[in-house]
Design a protein around this motif. Structure first.
Motif, mmCIF file in Angstrom:
data_model
loop_
_atom_site.group_PDB
_atom_site.id
_atom_site.type_symbol
_atom_site.label_atom_id
_atom_site.label_comp_id
_atom_site.label_asym_id
_atom_site.label_seq_id
_atom_site.Cartn_x
_atom_site.Cartn_y
_atom_site.Cartn_z
ATOM 1 N N ILE A 63 -3.298 -12.120 3.382
ATOM 2 C CA ILE A 63 -3.872 -11.186 2.412
ATOM 3 C C ILE A 63 -3.906 -9.771 2.975
ATOM 4 C CG2 ILE A 63 -6.088 -10.565 1.355
ATOM 5 C CD1 ILE A 63 -4.663 -12.619 -0.270
ATOM 6 N N GLU A 64 -4.128 -9.645 4.284
ATOM 7 C CA GLU A 64 -4.104 -8.309 4.890
ATOM 8 C C GLU A 64 -2.743 -7.665 4.724
ATOM 9 O OE1 GLU A 64 -5.283 -7.907 8.903
ATOM 10 O OE2 GLU A 64 -7.182 -7.105 8.180
ATOM 11 N N ARG A 65 -1.723 -8.507 4.669
ATOM 12 C CA ARG A 65 -0.363 -7.977 4.579
ATOM 13 C C ARG A 65 0.135 -7.889 3.140
ATOM 14 N NH1 ARG A 65 -1.803 -9.443 9.141
ATOM 15 N NH2 ARG A 65 -0.905 -8.615 11.038
ATOM 16 N N VAL A 66 -0.787 -7.960 2.194
ATOM 17 C CA VAL A 66 -0.411 -7.598 0.830
ATOM 18 C C VAL A 66 0.025 -6.136 0.856
ATOM 19 C CG1 VAL A 66 -1.357 -7.087 -1.435
ATOM 20 C CG2 VAL A 66 -1.851 -9.249 -0.363
ATOM 21 N N CYS A 67 -0.717 -5.346 1.603
ATOM 22 C CA CYS A 67 -0.393 -3.926 1.702
ATOM 23 C C CYS A 67 -0.805 -3.430 3.074
ATOM 24 C CB CYS A 67 -1.118 -3.151 0.624
ATOM 25 S SG CYS A 67 -0.975 -1.393 0.856
ATOM 26 N N GLY A 68 0.084 -2.695 3.724
ATOM 27 C CA GLY A 68 -0.222 -2.206 5.068
ATOM 28 C C GLY A 68 -1.149 -1.022 5.066
ATOM 29 N N ILE A 69 -1.250 -0.319 3.948
ATOM 30 C CA ILE A 69 -2.067 0.895 3.932
ATOM 31 C C ILE A 69 -3.519 0.554 3.624
ATOM 32 C CG2 ILE A 69 -2.348 3.188 2.963
ATOM 33 C CD1 ILE A 69 0.555 3.177 2.270
ATOM 34 N N CYS A 70 -3.733 -0.298 2.611
ATOM 35 C CA CYS A 70 -5.127 -0.653 2.304
ATOM 36 C C CYS A 70 -5.404 -2.092 2.715
ATOM 37 C CB CYS A 70 -5.462 -0.383 0.850
ATOM 38 S SG CYS A 70 -4.192 -0.858 -0.303
ATOM 39 N N SER A 71 -4.941 -2.462 3.912
ATOM 40 C CA SER A 71 -5.100 -3.841 4.365
ATOM 41 C C SER A 71 -6.574 -4.223 4.462
ATOM 42 C CB SER A 71 -4.415 -4.036 5.705
ATOM 43 O OG SER A 71 -4.949 -3.154 6.651
ATOM 44 N N HIS A 72 -7.415 -3.270 4.856
ATOM 45 C CA HIS A 72 -8.828 -3.595 5.025
ATOM 46 C C HIS A 72 -9.484 -3.880 3.671
ATOM 47 C CE1 HIS A 72 -12.671 -3.671 7.057
ATOM 48 N NE2 HIS A 72 -13.160 -2.912 6.098
ATOM 49 N N ALA A 73 -9.090 -3.139 2.648
ATOM 50 C CA ALA A 73 -9.689 -3.351 1.330
ATOM 51 C C ALA A 73 -9.374 -4.753 0.829
ATOM 52 C CB ALA A 73 -9.171 -2.302 0.349
#
Ligand code: SF4
Lengths: 401, 184
Positions: A63-73
Motif C-alpha cells: 500500500i505504501e507503494r501505491v504512490c511514492g510521493i504520498c506513501s505516508h498518507a
C-alpha cells in the motif's frame, strides 16, 4: 472556424511534460482546445487484487507503494483502517509522529509540485530552487524513516521510528531555514508579474463546478471550498492540532499555486506544534494478526486532497477487499472542463496544476453489463447515504454540501 | 570509408562525453521517478557531467526506465526503444524495474524491464537513491569506454591471430611439403 479545421493532437503516454504515463487526446480549433479525452490506466498494476492474497503486514508495504510521493498518507489510512477493525487505540506519541511525517510529506510534495509547475511555464530557476530546498525535507525524512521516498514509518498499531531530542533540534533548524524560503515563495507568488499573468485565468474550475465534479484538496480549496479532512473529520493527532484551512477565490491555476504555498507555511506551523507538544509514551501497541470481520472506510488528508481507503476483513489475517480512492481520481473529473476552452500552450500547466498522480489513480473498476447493477448519480448516491444512516438512527440531512 | 569511421568516432566520443537521457515510467510507484529527476537538480546535478534530459526518444542515447512493465505500457516501451537511434542503452532504475519487485505478483505486470527490452545496467533499491543513479550512469559510461577498448583489443587480437594463423598455415604447408619428401 469549420469543424473540418479541427485537428487532434495525442499527448503521451511518453511526453516531456508528463513524468508518468497518461494519455490525452486534445482536439484543437486553431489554438483553442475544443475537446479533451483523458486516458489513464497505463500505471494500473493490480495492487488491490494483490492485497487480497497477502497478509496485512505484507500489504502495508504494498500500500505504501501505491504512490511514492504520498506513501505516508496511504500507509496511515491503511493502518488506521486495520486498527479500527481490530478495535485498538494507538499511543498518543505515535499519533503525533504520524502527523509530523504527514506534514513533512505535504511540505516535500508541495515543493515538488511548485518546482514542476514552474518548469512547465518555463520558470526553470524556481524549479531548481524548490527542488534544492526539498532536499532539506528529504534529509529529515531519511533520518526519520531510513529512506528518502517510502519511509515506512507506519506500522500496524503505531509507528516504527521515534523522534529523539537531537532529531527535534535538527527538524527545528531545517524548518527555520525552510520558513525563510517559503516567505520568498509567498513574495514571488504575490508580486512576480510574469508568474501571475501566466497563471491567472488558466484552467478555471469555478466554485460551483468544483462542487459538481467533486474536486478535493488544493483544487477545491482554490475555488473557495473550505474542505479539509484534518478539520472536517479530524483523525489521530489532528483532533488536538489547530489547523487553518487555506482557501482562495481565484479558482484557477494561480489560486492553486497560492493555496499550496500558503499550505507549506501552515505545515511548518503544525510540525512546530507537534514537536512542542510531543507526548511521552510507547510507540506502538500489539495488534493481533487476525483482524475481526467487518468493514470500514477511512479518510485521510493527503497532500493532494482527501484519500479514502476501504477495507473489509473476514476474520483471517488476509483482507477480503481493499479499495483505494486516491485524491487525483476525484480531481480528474473536472480536468476535461478545465482544459476545454483554453489554449494548447496551457494544457501542460493545467494538467500539472491538479498535481496528478497516475500511480495513485490507476485502479480498475469492472462494470459488468447484464448483471443487476446499481448506478447512482451524485444526488442519488447522497440520498442513498442519507437513507443508510437514517436506518441506523442518524439524521445527516442537516449537513450542507 | 574514412568518413564513416570518423562519424562513428564522433558519435562514440559524444555519447561518452555527453549522453542524453530520456525517462520513461513503465508502471512505477513514482518513487524512483522522483529520484531520477532529483538527480538532475542542484544537490546531485547530473547536468554538470554533461548529462541532459531529453523529451524525445529520437534525441536520446540512454533510456532511463523505472517501474515494472504493466500490460498497457508494454507496447509503448517497445515503441520508444525502437524509436531511439543507435547506439542506445537502457538503465533499469529500482527493484521493480529490475525484477518486478514488489509488483511481481500483480496480474497486470509482465515483470522487469528486461522482460521486454534488453537492459544494460540494473540499479536495485526501493527507492533508489540519487547517488546510485549517478553511479549507474558512471558504470554505463565506463562500460562504453571499455567496450571501445575491447573492440580495439579484439581487432588487434584478431589481427595477431590472423598473422599467427597465416604463419601456422605457412608452417603447416611447409611441413606438408616436407612430409612427402620424407616419405619419398
Ligand atoms: S523500486 Fe520501489 S520506489 Fe522504485 S518505483 Fe518500484 S516500488 Fe517504487
Amino acid at each position: 472556424m469549420h469543424s473540418d479545421n479541427r485537428i487532434t493532437i495525442p499527448i503521451g503516454p511518453q511526453h516531456p511534460s508528463l513524468d508518468e504515463p497518461g494519455r490525452f487526446d486534445i482536439t484543437l480549433e486553431g489554438e483553442k482546445v475544443v475537446n479533451a479525452v483523458i486516458g489513464v490506466g497505463y500505471n494500473h498494476r493490480g495492487l488491490e487484487k494483490t492485497c487480497e492474497s497477502k497478509t496485512y503486514v505484507q500489504n502495508l508495504y504494498i500500500i505504501e507503494r501505491v504512490c511514492g510521493i504520498c506513501s505516508h498518507a496511504h500507509g496511515t489510512a491503511f493502518c488506521m483502517a486495520i486498527e479500527q477493525l481490530a478495535g485498538v487505540t494507538i499511543p498518543k506519541r505515535a499519533e503525533y509522529i504520524r502527523a509530523v511525517v504527514a506534514e513533512l510529506e505535504r511540505l516535500h510534495s508541495h515543493l515538488l509540485w511548485l518546482g514542476v509547475a514552474c518548469h512547465e511555464i518555463g520558470f526553470d530557476t524556481m524549479f531548481m530552487y524548490t527542488w534544492r530546498n526539498r532536499e532539506k525535507v528529504l534529509d529529515i525524512l531519511a533520518d526519520l524513516g531510513g529512506n528518502r521516498v517510502n519511509y515506512g514509518v507506519n506500522t500496524i498499531g503505531g509507528v516504527r521510528r521515534d523522534i529523539d531530542a537531537d532529531m527535534v533540534e535538527t527538524i527545528r533548524k531545517a524548518l527555520d531555514a525552510l520558513e525563510e524560503e517559503t516567505k520568498h515563495y509567498v513574495e514571488i507568488a504575490y508580486t512576480e508579474t510574469t508568474l501571475i499573468s501566466r497563471l491567472k485565468g488558466v484552467g478555471v474550475l469555478s466554485h460551483e463546478d468544483a462542487i459538481r465534479y467533486g474536486a478535493v484538496g488544493p483544487v477545491a480549496r482554490a475555488a473557495g471550498i473550505a474542505h479539509d479532512v484534518r478539520v472536517d473529520e479530524p483523525y489521530g493527532a489532528y483532533k488536538e492540532i489547530p489547523v487553518k484551512v487555506i482557501t482562495d477565490t481565484h479558482a484557477d491555476v494561480y489560486g492553486r499555486t497560492v493555496v499550496r504555498i500558503l499550505e507549506m507555511q501552515e505545515s511548518i506551523n503544525i510540525i512546530r506544534f507537534c514537536l512542542d507538544n510531543l507526548p511521552d509514551g510507547p510507540l506502538s501497541v500489539r495488534v493481533p494478526r487476525r483482524i475481526p470481520a467487518g468493514e470500514t472506510i477511512i479518510r485521510v488528508e493527503a497532500p493532494r486532497g482527501e484519500n479514502i481507503h476501504y477495507l473489509r476483513s473476514n476474520g483471517s489475517d488476509i483482507p477480503d477487499r481493499v479499495r483505494v480512492r486516491a485524491p487525483t481520481e476525484a480531481n480528474w473529473h473536472g480536468m476535461k472542463h478545465m482544459l476545454e476552452g483554453g489554449y494548447l500552450a496551457d494544457v501542460p500547466i493545467t494538467i500539472a496544476a491538479i498535481d496528478p498522480c497516475y500511480s495513485c489513480t490507476d485502479r480498475a473498476i469492472v462494470v459488468k453489463s447484464g448483471a443487476k447493477t446499481d448506478c447512482y448519480d451524485w444526488r442519488g448516491l447522497r440520498q442513498y447515504g442519507i437513507d443508510w444512516y437514517k436506518k441506523r438512527g442518524i439524521d445527516v440531512t442537516a449537513l450542507k454540501v | 570509408m574514412t568518413n564513416v569511421n570518423l562519424i562513428k568516432k564522433a558519435i562514440e566520443w559524444g555519447t561518452e562525453k555527453s549522453p542524453w537521457i530520456i525517462h520513461f515510467n513503465a508502471g512505477a510507484c513514482n518513487g524512483c521517478d522522483i529520484e531520477t529527476i532529483d538527480s538532475l537538480t542542484p544537490r546531485y546535478d547530473l547536468e554538470r557531467v554533461g548529462i541532459l534530459k531529453q523529451g524525445s526518444p529520437r534525441h536520446a542515447d540512454i533510456l532511463v526506465c523505472t517501474g515494472a512493465v504493466t500490460l498497457q505500457t508494454r507496447d509503448r516501451l517497445i515503441q520508444i526503444y525502437e524509436q531511439m537511434s543507435d547506439p542506445k542503452f537502457v538503465i533499469a532504475i529500482g527493484t521493480c524495474a529490475c525484477t518486478g519487485g514488489i509488483f511481481e505478483d500483480c496480474y497486470c505486470v509482465t515483470g522487469g524491464i528486461d522482460s521486454v527490452i534488453p537492459v544494460d545496467v540494473y540499479v536495485p533499491g526501493c527507492a533508489v537513491r540519487p547517488e546510485a543513479i549517478i553511479s549507474a550512469v558512471d558504470k554505463l559510461l565506463e562500460k562504453l569506454k571499455n567496450a571501445e577498448k575491447d573492440e580495439n583489443q579484439q581487432k588487434n587480437a584478431e589481427k595477431i591471430e590472423e598473422k599467427t594463423e597465416t604463419a601456422k598455415n605457412g608452417e603447416e604447408t611447409a611441413e606438408q611439403k616436407e612430409e612427402p619428401k620424407n616419405d619419398a
